[in-house]
Design a protein around this motif. Sequence first.
Motif, PDB file in Angstrom:
ATOM      1  N   SER A  36       0.924  -1.289  -0.101  1.00  0.00           N
ATOM      2  CA  SER A  36      -0.105  -0.112  -0.010  1.00  0.00           C
ATOM      3  C   SER A  36       1.015   1.344   0.117  1.00  0.00           C
ATOM      4  O   SER A  36       0.472   2.483   0.038  1.00  0.00           O
ATOM      5  N   LYS A  37       2.150   1.040  -0.193  1.00  0.00           N
ATOM      6  CA  LYS A  37       3.156   2.416  -0.073  1.00  0.00           C
ATOM      7  C   LYS A  37       2.938   3.098  -1.538  1.00  0.00           C
ATOM      8  O   LYS A  37       2.963   2.390  -2.632  1.00  0.00           O
ATOM      9  N   THR A  38       2.842   4.340  -1.573  1.00  0.00           N
ATOM     10  CA  THR A  38       3.108   5.157  -2.649  1.00  0.00           C
ATOM     11  C   THR A  38       4.166   4.992  -3.691  1.00  0.00           C
ATOM     12  O   THR A  38       5.298   4.770  -3.024  1.00  0.00           O
ATOM     13  N   VAL A  39       3.942   4.872  -4.678  1.00  0.00           N
ATOM     14  CA  VAL A  39       5.079   5.095  -5.826  1.00  0.00           C
ATOM     15  C   VAL A  39       5.455   6.382  -6.092  1.00  0.00           C
ATOM     16  O   VAL A  39       4.520   7.182  -6.450  1.00  0.00           O
ATOM     17  N   CYS A  40       6.861   6.588  -6.085  1.00  0.00           N
ATOM     18  CA  CYS A  40       7.342   7.989  -6.363  1.00  0.00           C
ATOM     19  C   CYS A  40       8.201   8.440  -7.632  1.00  0.00           C
ATOM     20  O   CYS A  40       9.072   7.038  -8.077  1.00  0.00           O
ATOM     21  N   ASN A  41       7.802   9.332  -8.413  1.00  0.00           N
ATOM     22  CA  ASN A  41       8.982   9.577  -9.419  1.00  0.00           C
ATOM     23  C   ASN A  41       9.896  10.458  -8.649  1.00  0.00           C
ATOM     24  O   ASN A  41       9.757  11.200  -7.636  1.00  0.00           O
ATOM     25  N   LEU A  42      11.341  10.158  -8.831  1.00  0.00           N
ATOM     26  CA  LEU A  42      12.227  10.842  -8.058  1.00  0.00           C
ATOM     27  C   LEU A  42      13.260  11.683  -9.170  1.00  0.00           C
ATOM     28  O   LEU A  42      13.598  11.047 -10.265  1.00  0.00           O
ATOM     29  N   GLU A  43      13.493  12.666  -8.719  1.00  0.00           N
ATOM     30  CA  GLU A  43      14.607  13.528  -9.521  1.00  0.00           C
ATOM     31  C   GLU A  43      15.757  13.996  -8.716  1.00  0.00           C
ATOM     32  O   GLU A  43      15.649  14.229  -7.460  1.00  0.00           O
ATOM     33  N   CYS A  44      16.824  14.334  -9.364  1.00  0.00           N
ATOM     34  CA  CYS A  44      18.094  14.795  -8.817  1.00  0.00           C
ATOM     35  C   CYS A  44      17.818  16.310  -8.170  1.00  0.00           C
ATOM     36  O   CYS A  44      17.141  17.062  -8.711  1.00  0.00           O
ATOM     37  N   ARG A  45      18.035  16.525  -6.931  1.00  0.00           N
ATOM     38  CA  ARG A  45      17.851  17.638  -6.185  1.00  0.00           C
ATOM     39  C   ARG A  45      18.770  18.901  -6.724  1.00  0.00           C
ATOM     40  O   ARG A  45      18.408  19.942  -6.866  1.00  0.00           O
ATOM     41  N   PHE A  46      19.874  18.187  -7.349  1.00  0.00           N
ATOM     42  CA  PHE A  46      21.135  19.329  -7.994  1.00  0.00           C
ATOM     43  C   PHE A  46      20.765  19.838  -9.151  1.00  0.00           C
ATOM     44  O   PHE A  46      21.111  20.891  -9.652  1.00  0.00           O
ATOM     45  N   CYS A  47      20.208  18.795 -10.205  1.00  0.00           N
ATOM     46  CA  CYS A  47      20.067  19.143 -11.472  1.00  0.00           C
ATOM     47  C   CYS A  47      18.558  19.038 -11.940  1.00  0.00           C
ATOM     48  O   CYS A  47      18.647  19.335 -13.256  1.00  0.00           O
ATOM     49  N   SER A  48      17.788  18.504 -11.355  1.00  0.00           N
ATOM     50  CA  SER A  48      16.354  18.191 -11.790  1.00  0.00           C
ATOM     51  C   SER A  48      16.285  17.172 -12.696  1.00  0.00           C
ATOM     52  O   SER A  48      15.195  16.727 -13.220  1.00  0.00           O
ATOM     53  N   SER A  49      17.346  16.347 -12.841  1.00  0.00           N
ATOM     54  CA  SER A  49      17.313  15.137 -13.768  1.00  0.00           C
ATOM     55  C   SER A  49      16.295  14.009 -13.200  1.00  0.00           C
ATOM     56  O   SER A  49      16.669  13.799 -12.001  1.00  0.00           O
ATOM     57  N   ARG A  50      15.750  13.213 -14.186  1.00  0.00           N
ATOM     58  CA  ARG A  50      15.058  12.090 -13.676  1.00  0.00           C
ATOM     59  C   ARG A  50      15.923  11.164 -13.194  1.00  0.00           C
ATOM     60  O   ARG A  50      16.921  10.673 -13.576  1.00  0.00           O
ATOM     61  N   VAL A  51      15.464  10.356 -11.889  1.00  0.00           N
ATOM     62  CA  VAL A  51      16.294   9.322 -11.292  1.00  0.00           C
ATOM     63  C   VAL A  51      15.432   8.221 -11.562  1.00  0.00           C
ATOM     64  O   VAL A  51      16.322   7.061 -11.979  1.00  0.00           O
ATOM     65  N   CYS A  52      14.378   7.925 -11.297  1.00  0.00           N
ATOM     66  CA  CYS A  52      13.533   6.665 -11.461  1.00  0.00           C
ATOM     67  C   CYS A  52      11.923   7.230 -11.261  1.00  0.00           C
ATOM     68  O   CYS A  52      11.674   8.099 -10.638  1.00  0.00           O
ATOM     69  N   ARG A 103       3.694   9.163  -7.989  1.00  0.00           N
ATOM     70  CA  ARG A 103       3.164   8.766  -9.360  1.00  0.00           C
ATOM     71  C   ARG A 103       1.828   8.396  -9.379  1.00  0.00           C
ATOM     72  O   ARG A 103       0.917   7.983  -8.643  1.00  0.00           O
ATOM     73  N   LEU A 104       1.034   8.855 -10.520  1.00  0.00           N
ATOM     74  CA  LEU A 104      -0.313   8.537 -10.991  1.00  0.00           C
ATOM     75  C   LEU A 104      -0.289   7.432 -11.702  1.00  0.00           C
ATOM     76  O   LEU A 104       0.546   6.989 -12.228  1.00  0.00           O
ATOM     77  N   ASP A 105      -1.565   6.518 -11.576  1.00  0.00           N
ATOM     78  CA  ASP A 105      -1.909   5.424 -12.290  1.00  0.00           C
ATOM     79  C   ASP A 105      -1.927   5.770 -13.821  1.00  0.00           C
ATOM     80  O   ASP A 105      -1.786   6.767 -14.125  1.00  0.00           O
ATOM     81  N   SER A 106      -2.248   4.769 -14.600  1.00  0.00           N
ATOM     82  CA  SER A 106      -2.145   4.941 -16.165  1.00  0.00           C
ATOM     83  C   SER A 106      -3.308   5.641 -16.553  1.00  0.00           C
ATOM     84  O   SER A 106      -2.903   6.264 -17.665  1.00  0.00           O
ATOM     85  N   CYS A 107      -4.107   6.232 -15.718  1.00  0.00           N
ATOM     86  CA  CYS A 107      -5.365   6.802 -16.246  1.00  0.00           C
ATOM     87  C   CYS A 107      -4.884   8.455 -15.851  1.00  0.00           C
ATOM     88  O   CYS A 107      -5.680   9.184 -16.274  1.00  0.00           O
ATOM     89  N   GLY A 108      -4.011   8.482 -14.822  1.00  0.00           N
ATOM     90  CA  GLY A 108      -3.599   9.741 -14.346  1.00  0.00           C
ATOM     91  C   GLY A 108      -4.594  10.442 -13.432  1.00  0.00           C
ATOM     92  O   GLY A 108      -4.614  11.405 -13.109  1.00  0.00           O
ATOM     93  N   SER A 109      -5.384   9.312 -12.673  1.00  0.00           N
ATOM     94  CA  SER A 109      -6.551  10.072 -11.780  1.00  0.00           C
ATOM     95  C   SER A 109      -6.023   9.873 -10.213  1.00  0.00           C
ATOM     96  O   SER A 109      -6.710  10.303  -9.540  1.00  0.00           O
ATOM     97  N   GLU A 110      -5.403   8.590 -10.167  1.00  0.00           N
ATOM     98  CA  GLU A 110      -5.046   8.190  -8.676  1.00  0.00           C
ATOM     99  C   GLU A 110      -3.720   7.917  -8.451  1.00  0.00           C
ATOM    100  O   GLU A 110      -3.082   7.709  -9.255  1.00  0.00           O
ATOM    101  N   VAL A 111      -3.351   8.129  -7.281  1.00  0.00           N
ATOM    102  CA  VAL A 111      -2.025   7.742  -6.786  1.00  0.00           C
ATOM    103  C   VAL A 111      -1.769   6.435  -6.874  1.00  0.00           C
ATOM    104  O   VAL A 111      -2.515   5.506  -6.604  1.00  0.00           O
ATOM    105  N   LEU A 112      -0.629   5.869  -7.596  1.00  0.00           N
ATOM    106  CA  LEU A 112      -0.044   4.511  -7.742  1.00  0.00           C
ATOM    107  C   LEU A 112       0.541   3.970  -6.457  1.00  0.00           C
ATOM    108  O   LEU A 112       1.017   4.729  -5.743  1.00  0.00           O
ATOM    109  N   VAL A 113      -0.104   2.799  -6.087  1.00  0.00           N
ATOM    110  CA  VAL A 113       0.733   2.109  -4.929  1.00  0.00           C
ATOM    111  C   VAL A 113       1.304   0.922  -5.403  1.00  0.00           C
ATOM    112  O   VAL A 113       1.072   0.382  -6.647  1.00  0.00           O
ATOM    113  N   TRP A 114       2.456   0.313  -4.852  1.00  0.00           N
ATOM    114  CA  TRP A 114       3.272  -0.658  -4.997  1.00  0.00           C
ATOM    115  C   TRP A 114       2.372  -2.017  -5.338  1.00  0.00           C
ATOM    116  O   TRP A 114       2.981  -2.617  -6.223  1.00  0.00           O
TER     117      TRP A 114
END
Length: 177
Positions: free
Chosen positions: A36-52, A140-151
């Motif tokens: 039930s943990k939320t999936v997150c998009n991560l970006e580098c705090r120093f250059c804003s590049s996508r990490v995962c 991170r949102l689900d594939s519909c973009g409407s709800e927060v995605l969980v693991w």
Amino acid sequence: MRNTAARATGSLGANVSRISSRWRPASAQIHPHFMSKTVCNLECRFCSSRVCSRGMRAILLADTSVELFSTDNPPKNQVQLVHDDYATKNCSCRIRDVACLTCGMVLGYHVTKPCLPCLESCNNGHFWMFHASCVRAQERLDSCGSEVLVWGALPASQDDMEQETLSEVISRTGCCR
């Protein structure tokens, strides 16, 4: 894992997606506590590049005041292992630092050789860790973009199209729509 692995903490938000039967779990071996943990998009705090795109908020088991994000899959073309493996202070795990490929800043570490006690402890099974002070997270949102995605609703890593870059999609399919 005592020093190196993380135990997931609460969701970043109140809205959580329902687990859908059309998605396979992110990992067949993930402990039910983490589903039930939320999936997150991560970006580098120093250059804003996508990490995962498969991050999980976590805490260090050896020191619960240390906040981390972890992932189950090595982020392709976004981070690189740097320097040599080194030992942790509280167990026999071996780890290696991970740096952003865009700016070169160390963002976290990879557990290259987990010790048996850590493997036997209740953990999320992730071996790629990012320091909360080095990355920014967005739910991170689900594939519909409407709800927060969980693991529990996250597709298996090899089926997760969100983590592919545009160039990888073009290379795989031969076209861009």
